[in-house]
Design an enzyme around this catalytic site. Structure first.
Site, PDB file in Angstrom:
ATOM      1  N   HIS A 187       5.884   2.588   3.871  1.00 27.08           N
ATOM      2  CA  HIS A 187       5.985   1.379   3.048  1.00 27.08           C
ATOM      3  C   HIS A 187       6.552   1.673   1.660  1.00 27.08           C
ATOM      4  O   HIS A 187       6.836   0.745   0.906  1.00 27.08           O
ATOM      5  CB  HIS A 187       4.611   0.701   2.937  1.00 27.08           C
ATOM      6  CG  HIS A 187       4.093   0.271   4.268  1.00 27.08           C
ATOM      7  ND1 HIS A 187       4.154  -1.029   4.714  1.00 27.08           N
ATOM      8  CD2 HIS A 187       3.568   0.985   5.294  1.00 27.08           C
ATOM      9  CE1 HIS A 187       3.670  -1.094   5.944  1.00 27.08           C
ATOM     10  NE2 HIS A 187       3.312   0.110   6.331  1.00 27.08           N
ATOM     11  N   HIS A 206       4.425  -4.385  10.616  1.00 27.23           N
ATOM     12  CA  HIS A 206       4.839  -3.759  11.870  1.00 27.23           C
ATOM     13  C   HIS A 206       4.972  -4.745  13.018  1.00 27.23           C
ATOM     14  O   HIS A 206       4.277  -5.762  13.069  1.00 27.23           O
ATOM     15  CB  HIS A 206       3.824  -2.681  12.297  1.00 27.23           C
ATOM     16  CG  HIS A 206       3.756  -1.516  11.371  1.00 27.23           C
ATOM     17  ND1 HIS A 206       4.526  -0.389  11.541  1.00 27.23           N
ATOM     18  CD2 HIS A 206       3.019  -1.308  10.250  1.00 27.23           C
ATOM     19  CE1 HIS A 206       4.254   0.471  10.577  1.00 27.23           C
ATOM     20  NE2 HIS A 206       3.342  -0.060   9.775  1.00 27.23           N
ATOM     21  N   HIS A 256       1.231   4.037   1.797  1.00 25.59           N
ATOM     22  CA  HIS A 256       1.698   4.850   2.928  1.00 25.59           C
ATOM     23  C   HIS A 256       3.216   5.017   2.916  1.00 25.59           C
ATOM     24  O   HIS A 256       3.946   4.097   2.546  1.00 25.59           O
ATOM     25  CB  HIS A 256       1.252   4.226   4.255  1.00 25.59           C
ATOM     26  CG  HIS A 256      -0.199   4.475   4.562  1.00 25.59           C
ATOM     27  ND1 HIS A 256      -0.885   3.745   5.515  1.00 25.59           N
ATOM     28  CD2 HIS A 256      -1.078   5.371   4.059  1.00 25.59           C
ATOM     29  CE1 HIS A 256      -2.135   4.190   5.577  1.00 25.59           C
ATOM     30  NE2 HIS A 256      -2.283   5.169   4.703  1.00 25.59           N
ATOM     31  N   ASP A 276      -0.235  -3.935   6.106  1.00 20.93           N
ATOM     32  CA  ASP A 276      -0.903  -3.447   7.309  1.00 20.93           C
ATOM     33  C   ASP A 276      -2.364  -3.893   7.363  1.00 20.93           C
ATOM     34  O   ASP A 276      -3.209  -3.206   7.932  1.00 20.93           O
ATOM     35  CB  ASP A 276      -0.833  -1.910   7.371  1.00 20.93           C
ATOM     36  CG  ASP A 276       0.565  -1.403   7.668  1.00 20.93           C
ATOM     37  OD1 ASP A 276       1.474  -2.236   7.879  1.00 20.93           O
ATOM     38  OD2 ASP A 276       0.759  -0.178   7.690  1.00 20.93           O
ATOM     39  N   HIS A 328       0.854  -1.195   0.000  1.00 23.56           N
ATOM     40  CA  HIS A 328       0.000   0.000   0.000  1.00 23.56           C
ATOM     41  C   HIS A 328       0.886   1.239   0.000  1.00 23.56           C
ATOM     42  O   HIS A 328       2.086   1.162   0.224  1.00 23.56           O
ATOM     43  CB  HIS A 328      -0.990  -0.006   1.162  1.00 23.56           C
ATOM     44  CG  HIS A 328      -0.394   0.098   2.529  1.00 23.56           C
ATOM     45  ND1 HIS A 328       0.441  -0.860   3.059  1.00 23.56           N
ATOM     46  CD2 HIS A 328      -0.528   1.051   3.494  1.00 23.56           C
ATOM     47  CE1 HIS A 328       0.799  -0.504   4.276  1.00 23.56           C
ATOM     48  NE2 HIS A 328       0.231   0.655   4.570  1.00 23.56           N
ATOM     49  N   HIS A 359      -7.463  -0.763   5.490  1.00 23.73           N
ATOM     50  CA  HIS A 359      -6.428   0.143   6.010  1.00 23.73           C
ATOM     51  C   HIS A 359      -6.233   1.283   5.005  1.00 23.73           C
ATOM     52  O   HIS A 359      -6.284   2.459   5.366  1.00 23.73           O
ATOM     53  CB  HIS A 359      -5.149  -0.647   6.232  1.00 23.73           C
ATOM     54  CG  HIS A 359      -3.994   0.159   6.737  1.00 23.73           C
ATOM     55  ND1 HIS A 359      -3.962   0.698   7.988  1.00 23.73           N
ATOM     56  CD2 HIS A 359      -2.832   0.518   6.134  1.00 23.73           C
ATOM     57  CE1 HIS A 359      -2.821   1.368   8.141  1.00 23.73           C
ATOM     58  NE2 HIS A 359      -2.124   1.271   7.030  1.00 23.73           N
TER      59      HIS A 359
HETATM   60 FE    FE Z   1       2.572   0.887   8.028  1.00 25.11          FE
HETATM   61 ZN    ZN Z   2      -0.074   1.745   6.400  1.00 24.92          ZN
END
Ligand code: FE
Ligand code: ZN
Length: 256
Positions: A62, A172, A59, A134, A57, A115
């Site tokens: 990442h 994570h 973010h 995530d 994804h 997410h």
């Molecule tokens: Fe993350």
């Molecule tokens: Zn994320």
């Protein structure tokens, strides 16, 4: 059967980096690219050359390494079609039902939104491993930034249906705080109690609690267990749908 080498390393404050390596074809992919320096160190520790980035994804924690790593290694960046415009340097856009061939290994793609709206997960059946970003964490799941409980529950249901032996790598290391929360939701789950004890020991020794497995998560992760009679009773939600119960658990965690 061909063998896939996997190397997991901590980076940023609580992210995991993961490299996967196909020794026969001499290919190496970074699962996401949280941090350029940490990925480069991992590559040199292993003596591997980066050929791919498989993005879950968009973010920043990442994808921050995408452009630097691409300019240094000229690697191919694979990522989610639905949010491809937000993934720096993306070359190949994939979506639910697609397969991406990584050397000897087929990576099957699942859309796992919730997410983020375009989040994807990768399952490599020959290697019995899944990379879920995530979406799913050990004893937890991602926050619902861009989806509702029904959306995330559908995503988690796809992962829950994978073979129990599947090794699961997550974005994570949140396991200890997830564990404390899980005990408030299903305190009578003895498999959970035992696991929390192991998790405390691992974290005390500064060791990672990942990867996990689908089977272990199904037994202990409250977010995958809306059918548990104990959970339903504690929440006073007998007879409610899985997605509703999941949503209540997610909300309690957000407020914990
Ligand atoms: Fe993350
Ligand atoms: Zn994320």
């Amino acid at each position: 059967m061909a063998e896939l080498d996997i190397y997991q390393f901590p980076c940023l404050s609580d992210n995991f980096g993961v490299l996967i390596h196909d020794p026969v074809n001499n290919l190496t992919a970074s699962i996401d690219a949280p941090e350029t320096a940490a990925v480069k160190k991992a590559l040199s520790d292993k003596g591997w050359q980066l050929t791919h980035i498989l993005t879950t994804h968009y973010h920043a924690d990442h994808t921050d390494g995408n452009l630097d790593l691409k300019s240094e290694f000229n690697c191919t960046i694979v990522g989610p079609n639905a949010e491809g415009d937000k993934v720096p340097g993306i070359d190949v856009r994939v979506a639910d039902g697609d397969s991406y061939q990584f050397g000897a290994f087929e990576a099957k793609v699942f859309d796992t939104p919730g997410h983020t709206a375009g989040h994807i997960s990768y399952w490599l059946p020959e290697a019995e491993v899944a990379f879920v970003g995530d979406t799913l964490f050990a004893l937890g799941c991602g926050r619902l930034f861009e989806g509702d409980a029904q959306t995330m529950w559908s995503s988690l249901s796809k992962l829950r249906a994978l073979p129990a032996s599947t090794q699961v790598y997550c974005g994570h290391e949140y396991t200890l705080s997830n564990a404390e929360f899980a005990l408030t939701i299903e305190p009578g789950n003895t498999a959970l109690q035992n696991r929390v004890e192991e998790i405390r020991q691992l974290r005390n020794a500064d060791k990672p609690t990942l990867p996990t497995t689908i089977g272990l998560e199904c037994e202990t992760n409250p977010f995958l267990r809306p059918q548990s009679p104990e959970i339903q009773e504690r929440l006073g939600m007998q007879g409610k749908s899985d997605a509703e119960i999941f949503g209540e658990i997610r909300q309690r965690k957000d407020n914990a």
